[in-house]
Design a protein around this motif. Structure first.
Motif, PDB file in Angstrom:
ATOM      1  N   PHE A 120       0.849  -1.193   0.000  1.00  0.00           N
ATOM      2  CA  PHE A 120       0.000   0.000   0.000  1.00  0.00           C
ATOM      3  C   PHE A 120       0.880   1.236   0.000  1.00  0.00           C
ATOM      4  O   PHE A 120       1.782   1.369   0.825  1.00  0.00           O
ATOM      5  N   ARG A 121       0.614   2.113  -0.960  1.00  0.00           N
ATOM      6  CA  ARG A 121       1.272   3.427  -0.975  1.00  0.00           C
ATOM      7  C   ARG A 121       0.170   4.439  -1.236  1.00  0.00           C
ATOM      8  O   ARG A 121      -0.546   4.347  -2.237  1.00  0.00           O
ATOM      9  N   ASP A 122       0.072   5.385  -0.329  1.00  0.00           N
ATOM     10  CA  ASP A 122      -1.019   6.350  -0.439  1.00  0.00           C
ATOM     11  C   ASP A 122      -0.634   7.423  -1.457  1.00  0.00           C
ATOM     12  O   ASP A 122      -0.343   8.565  -1.107  1.00  0.00           O
ATOM     13  N   GLU A 123      -0.591   7.019  -2.720  1.00  0.00           N
ATOM     14  CA  GLU A 123      -0.168   7.890  -3.816  1.00  0.00           C
ATOM     15  C   GLU A 123      -1.016   9.172  -3.827  1.00  0.00           C
ATOM     16  O   GLU A 123      -2.223   9.110  -3.607  1.00  0.00           O
ATOM     17  N   VAL A 124      -0.359  10.310  -4.119  1.00  0.00           N
ATOM     18  CA  VAL A 124      -1.103  11.573  -4.191  1.00  0.00           C
ATOM     19  C   VAL A 124      -2.161  11.478  -5.289  1.00  0.00           C
ATOM     20  O   VAL A 124      -3.296  11.909  -5.112  1.00  0.00           O
ATOM     21  N   VAL A 184      -5.076   0.094 -12.522  1.00  0.00           N
ATOM     22  CA  VAL A 184      -4.124  -0.680 -11.714  1.00  0.00           C
ATOM     23  C   VAL A 184      -2.675  -0.250 -11.963  1.00  0.00           C
ATOM     24  O   VAL A 184      -1.768  -0.728 -11.284  1.00  0.00           O
ATOM     25  N   MET A 185      -2.471   0.647 -12.912  1.00  0.00           N
ATOM     26  CA  MET A 185      -1.083   1.053 -13.212  1.00  0.00           C
ATOM     27  C   MET A 185      -0.495   1.908 -12.099  1.00  0.00           C
ATOM     28  O   MET A 185       0.684   1.811 -11.787  1.00  0.00           O
ATOM     29  N   ARG A 186      -1.283   2.815 -11.568  1.00  0.00           N
ATOM     30  CA  ARG A 186      -0.824   3.558 -10.395  1.00  0.00           C
ATOM     31  C   ARG A 186      -1.912   3.457  -9.342  1.00  0.00           C
ATOM     32  O   ARG A 186      -2.745   4.349  -9.190  1.00  0.00           O
ATOM     33  N   GLY A 187      -1.915   2.335  -8.661  1.00  0.00           N
ATOM     34  CA  GLY A 187      -2.907   2.110  -7.624  1.00  0.00           C
ATOM     35  C   GLY A 187      -2.373   2.567  -6.275  1.00  0.00           C
ATOM     36  O   GLY A 187      -1.244   3.037  -6.163  1.00  0.00           O
ATOM     37  N   ARG A 188      -3.184   2.455  -5.273  1.00  0.00           N
ATOM     38  CA  ARG A 188      -2.692   2.649  -3.908  1.00  0.00           C
ATOM     39  C   ARG A 188      -2.390   1.262  -3.325  1.00  0.00           C
ATOM     40  O   ARG A 188      -1.335   1.021  -2.771  1.00  0.00           O
ATOM     41  N   ILE A 244       6.793   2.980 -19.221  1.00  0.00           N
ATOM     42  CA  ILE A 244       6.082   2.484 -18.041  1.00  0.00           C
ATOM     43  C   ILE A 244       7.056   1.607 -17.263  1.00  0.00           C
ATOM     44  O   ILE A 244       7.595   0.635 -17.815  1.00  0.00           O
ATOM     45  N   GLU A 245       7.264   1.931 -15.997  1.00  0.00           N
ATOM     46  CA  GLU A 245       8.199   1.154 -15.176  1.00  0.00           C
ATOM     47  C   GLU A 245       7.507  -0.122 -14.690  1.00  0.00           C
ATOM     48  O   GLU A 245       6.535  -0.058 -13.955  1.00  0.00           O
ATOM     49  N   VAL A 246       8.048  -1.268 -15.104  1.00  0.00           N
ATOM     50  CA  VAL A 246       7.457  -2.530 -14.655  1.00  0.00           C
ATOM     51  C   VAL A 246       8.343  -3.257 -13.646  1.00  0.00           C
ATOM     52  O   VAL A 246       7.898  -4.185 -12.974  1.00  0.00           O
ATOM     53  N   GLY A 247       9.605  -2.840 -13.557  1.00  0.00           N
ATOM     54  CA  GLY A 247      10.481  -3.471 -12.575  1.00  0.00           C
ATOM     55  C   GLY A 247      11.582  -2.517 -12.178  1.00  0.00           C
ATOM     56  O   GLY A 247      11.874  -1.542 -12.887  1.00  0.00           O
ATOM     57  N   HIS A 248      12.183  -2.778 -11.014  1.00  0.00           N
ATOM     58  CA  HIS A 248      13.229  -1.888 -10.525  1.00  0.00           C
ATOM     59  C   HIS A 248      14.146  -2.699  -9.633  1.00  0.00           C
ATOM     60  O   HIS A 248      13.688  -3.387  -8.725  1.00  0.00           O
ATOM     61  N   ILE A 249      15.456  -2.649  -9.915  1.00  0.00           N
ATOM     62  CA  ILE A 249      16.395  -3.377  -9.065  1.00  0.00           C
ATOM     63  C   ILE A 249      17.393  -2.397  -8.433  1.00  0.00           C
ATOM     64  O   ILE A 249      17.800  -1.427  -9.062  1.00  0.00           O
ATOM     65  N   SER A 302       0.672  -6.355 -10.466  1.00  0.00           N
ATOM     66  CA  SER A 302      -0.643  -5.860 -10.902  1.00  0.00           C
ATOM     67  C   SER A 302      -0.505  -4.763 -11.960  1.00  0.00           C
ATOM     68  O   SER A 302      -1.323  -4.679 -12.878  1.00  0.00           O
ATOM     69  N   ARG A 303       0.541  -3.942 -11.872  1.00  0.00           N
ATOM     70  CA  ARG A 303       0.749  -2.929 -12.920  1.00  0.00           C
ATOM     71  C   ARG A 303       0.946  -3.593 -14.280  1.00  0.00           C
ATOM     72  O   ARG A 303       0.540  -3.065 -15.309  1.00  0.00           O
ATOM     73  N   LEU A 304       1.583  -4.770 -14.276  1.00  0.00           N
ATOM     74  CA  LEU A 304       1.850  -5.460 -15.538  1.00  0.00           C
ATOM     75  C   LEU A 304       0.584  -5.793 -16.306  1.00  0.00           C
ATOM     76  O   LEU A 304       0.585  -5.812 -17.541  1.00  0.00           O
TER      77      LEU A 304
HETATM   78  P1  ATP Z   1       6.918   4.751  -9.489  1.00  0.00           P
HETATM   79  O1  ATP Z   1       8.194   5.480  -9.879  1.00  0.00           O
HETATM   80  O2  ATP Z   1       6.130   4.264 -10.684  1.00  0.00           O
HETATM   81  O3  ATP Z   1       6.113   5.464  -8.490  1.00  0.00           O
HETATM   82  P2  ATP Z   1       8.487   3.331  -7.616  1.00  0.00           P
HETATM   83  O4  ATP Z   1       9.817   3.553  -8.233  1.00  0.00           O
HETATM   84  O5  ATP Z   1       8.074   4.138  -6.471  1.00  0.00           O
HETATM   85  O6  ATP Z   1       7.375   3.411  -8.762  1.00  0.00           O
HETATM   86  P3  ATP Z   1       9.370   0.762  -6.669  1.00  0.00           P
HETATM   87  O7  ATP Z   1       9.567   1.039  -5.238  1.00  0.00           O
HETATM   88  O8  ATP Z   1      10.524   0.685  -7.564  1.00  0.00           O
HETATM   89  O9  ATP Z   1       8.301   1.793  -7.253  1.00  0.00           O
HETATM   90  O10 ATP Z   1       8.448  -0.542  -6.767  1.00  0.00           O
HETATM   91  C1  ATP Z   1       8.709  -1.677  -7.592  1.00  0.00           C
HETATM   92  C2  ATP Z   1       7.674  -1.814  -8.697  1.00  0.00           C
HETATM   93  O11 ATP Z   1       6.339  -1.787  -8.179  1.00  0.00           O
HETATM   94  C3  ATP Z   1       7.708  -0.675  -9.699  1.00  0.00           C
HETATM   95  O12 ATP Z   1       8.684  -0.904 -10.687  1.00  0.00           O
HETATM   96  C4  ATP Z   1       6.310  -0.707 -10.275  1.00  0.00           C
HETATM   97  O13 ATP Z   1       6.234  -1.639 -11.336  1.00  0.00           O
HETATM   98  C5  ATP Z   1       5.460  -1.203  -9.126  1.00  0.00           C
HETATM   99  N1  ATP Z   1       4.724  -0.085  -8.496  1.00  0.00           N
HETATM  100  C6  ATP Z   1       5.228   0.918  -7.755  1.00  0.00           C
HETATM  101  N2  ATP Z   1       4.264   1.777  -7.359  1.00  0.00           N
HETATM  102  C7  ATP Z   1       3.100   1.278  -7.872  1.00  0.00           C
HETATM  103  C8  ATP Z   1       1.745   1.706  -7.811  1.00  0.00           C
HETATM  104  N3  ATP Z   1       1.393   2.804  -7.159  1.00  0.00           N
HETATM  105  N4  ATP Z   1       0.803   0.955  -8.458  1.00  0.00           N
HETATM  106  C9  ATP Z   1       1.148  -0.153  -9.136  1.00  0.00           C
HETATM  107  N5  ATP Z   1       2.414  -0.603  -9.216  1.00  0.00           N
HETATM  108  C10 ATP Z   1       3.388   0.088  -8.605  1.00  0.00           C
END
Ligand code: ATP
Ligand code: MG
Length: 437
Positions: A139-143, A149-153, A279-284, A319-321
């Motif tokens: 859960f992230r309380d996105e602004v 589902v691409m930018r969910g909370r 669209i960011e789908v992964g992050h390492i 879920s974003r995928l």
């Molecule tokens: P963003 O820059 O899109 O806000 P983030 O860099 O904060 O994402 P990470 O902490 O890298 O996100 O999280 C790993 C992955 O989780 C991201 O690459 C993204 O695919 C997914 N993700 C992050 N925030 C969300 C969100 N609010 N809704 C759906 N998927 C998310």
């Protein structure tokens, strides 16, 4: 599954609240319903896709030697106070107080939780390296929750964590995940380009984001044209071998997210430069001892001295995928699922449900396909052919097997490939052989 019995609440109208095509199509195809801003329920069709994506992610994590665990969604605030992130994280963190007035939170990520598990369980460098992952709701309380589902909370993420005794070890883990990510996205029919990225609130100094290019992407990115033209597949990997040269093959070429762009390098690239939205789908991330030092996660090293664990974390937006794949694969009529994530492989359309011959033939085809292990959605509803065609195109199954009275007289059916739109007529036996192959 018989469509007459399936819970598939499709919408004819385009929902006004949906700004991008994947969100519109997911609502129209009855995949999800919004509960509150950025929080969704997954209906049968959408849930099947989510599970398929999860399965591919899991298989590739397992192949890379990462072990699955499951950590809770609700975490104690004290762990985050130790790392210093309880205050740093800000209003994106959903804070909760339990009945005993203890501060809790709904996890936006799990670095603290896993470091806590590790520091209580591992004492010696001999127990390293370890790579662990879980697939859990965050859960992230996105602004601005938006784009469905691409930018969910609330969203489903796969997050892995690596533990090593030194930096070379940590980089080996990083490389494993780098390659595993390429394979994971490739299997979903996506071209996800690894790009140099900033680490953000996770911290650290080496980081790559995996982005797919789409006009609706939220950020502007730049990369070498080779990434667009070439195949990104990394085949037959020996994860215990040296992966550095493989990874270098990707990282040697310019690719950067908006914060990391380098005007000088871009100028040099000239015509080879591609600027696009991603669209960011992964992050390492490799972040070294950021959490192990603050939280006291140490092991006895080879020389007997205590040494802080070298760590990294690796996320995939499961879920974003679902939305990202639709952004990359659709047309005016609806979704076009890659077979690997499709909710069903075949849609079986009975064009005339009041015709005994058609019903008998379709029932028989349905039984045969299912007997061969093929996932079939059987449209047995008493609807007009036009409605059936439109619904099947909307939900985007890779294959449509169309059965009507005219073809049946000569023993033929139509097999439509959703991706190409080609719809050859063929003998029923040929169709069955093709779809069960
Ligand atoms: P963003 O820059 O899109 O806000 P983030 O860099 O904060 O994402 P990470 O902490 O890298 O996100 O999280 C790993 C992955 O989780 C991201 O690459 C993204 O695919 C997914 N993700 C992050 N925030 C969300 C969100 N609010 N809704 C759906 N998927 C998310
Ligand atoms: Mg990120």
């Amino acid at each position: 599954m018989r469509l007459s019995a399936y819970f598939l609440p499709t919408l004819k109208e385009t929902p006004a609240e949906a700004q991008i095509v994947s969100h519109r199509l997911m609502l129209r195809a009855g995949m999800v319903r919004q509960s509150s801003a950025g929080i969704y329920s997954w209906l049968p069709l959408g849930f099947r896709v989510l599970k398929n994506i999860e399965r591919i992610v899991r298989e590739e994590q397992d192949a890379a030697g990462c072990q699955e665990i499951l950590m809770p969604t609700i975490q104690p605030a004290d762990l985050w106070r130790e790392s210093g992130r309880y205050d740093d994280y800000g209003p994106e963190m959903l804070r909760i107080t339990d009945r005993h007035e203890r501060d809790m939170l709904y996890g936006p990520t799990n670095e603290e939780q896993i470091t806590d598990i590790f520091r209580h369980s591992v004492r010696s460098y001999r127990e390293l390296p370890k790579l662990l992952y879980h697939i859990q709701w965050k859960f992230r309380d996105e602004v601005r929750p938006r784009f469905g589902v691409m930018r969910g909370r609330e969203f489903l993420m796969k997050d892995s964590y690596s533990f090593d005794v030194d930096k070379p070890g940590a980089m080996r883990a990083y490389n494993k995940m780098f390659i595993a990510y390429l394979r994971t996205f490739e299997r979903m029919g996506l071209k996800a380009i690894p790009m140099r990225a900033e680490s953000g609130p996770i911290g650290g100094d080496t980081s790559h984001e995996f982005l797919i290019l789409a006009d609706t992407g939220e950020s502007e990115v730049a990369c070498h044209r080779d990434f667009i033209d070439a195949d990104l597949v990394a085949s037959d990997i020996d994860y215990e071998g040296d992966l550095q040269h493989l990874v270098d093959g990707f990282t040697d070429k310019y690719a950067a997210t908006d914060d990391e762009r380098d005007p000088a390098k871009e100028k040099e690239l000239g015509d080879a430069l591609v600027i696009a939205r991603g669209i960011e789908v992964g992050h390492i991330f490799y972040f070294g001892t950021k959490y192990s030092k603050s939280m006291g996660a140490v092991v006895a090293g080879p020389d007997g001295e205590e040494t802080a664990l070298e760590m990294g974390s690796y996320g995939i937006g499961v879920s974003r995928l679902v939305g990202a794949i639709i952004e990359a694969s659709h047309d005016d009529a609806g979704i076009i699922w890659p077979e690997s994530v499709a909710p069903f492989k075949v849609g079986l359309l009975n064009l005339k449900t009041d015709d005994d011959g058609c019903v008998a033939a379709c029932d028989d085809i349905y039984a045969k396909l299912r007997g061969a292990g093929v996932e079939v959605l059987y449209d047995d509803r008493p609807e007009r052919a036009g409605v059936k065609f439109a619904d099947m195109d909307l939900i985007g199954l890779p294959w449509q097997l169309v059965v009507g009275p005219r073809g049946l007289k000569s023993g033929t059916v139509e097999v439509k490939e959703r991706k190409t739109g080609e719809r050859p007529e063929m003998p029923l036996e040929t169709a069955l052989a093709q779809l069960t192959a």
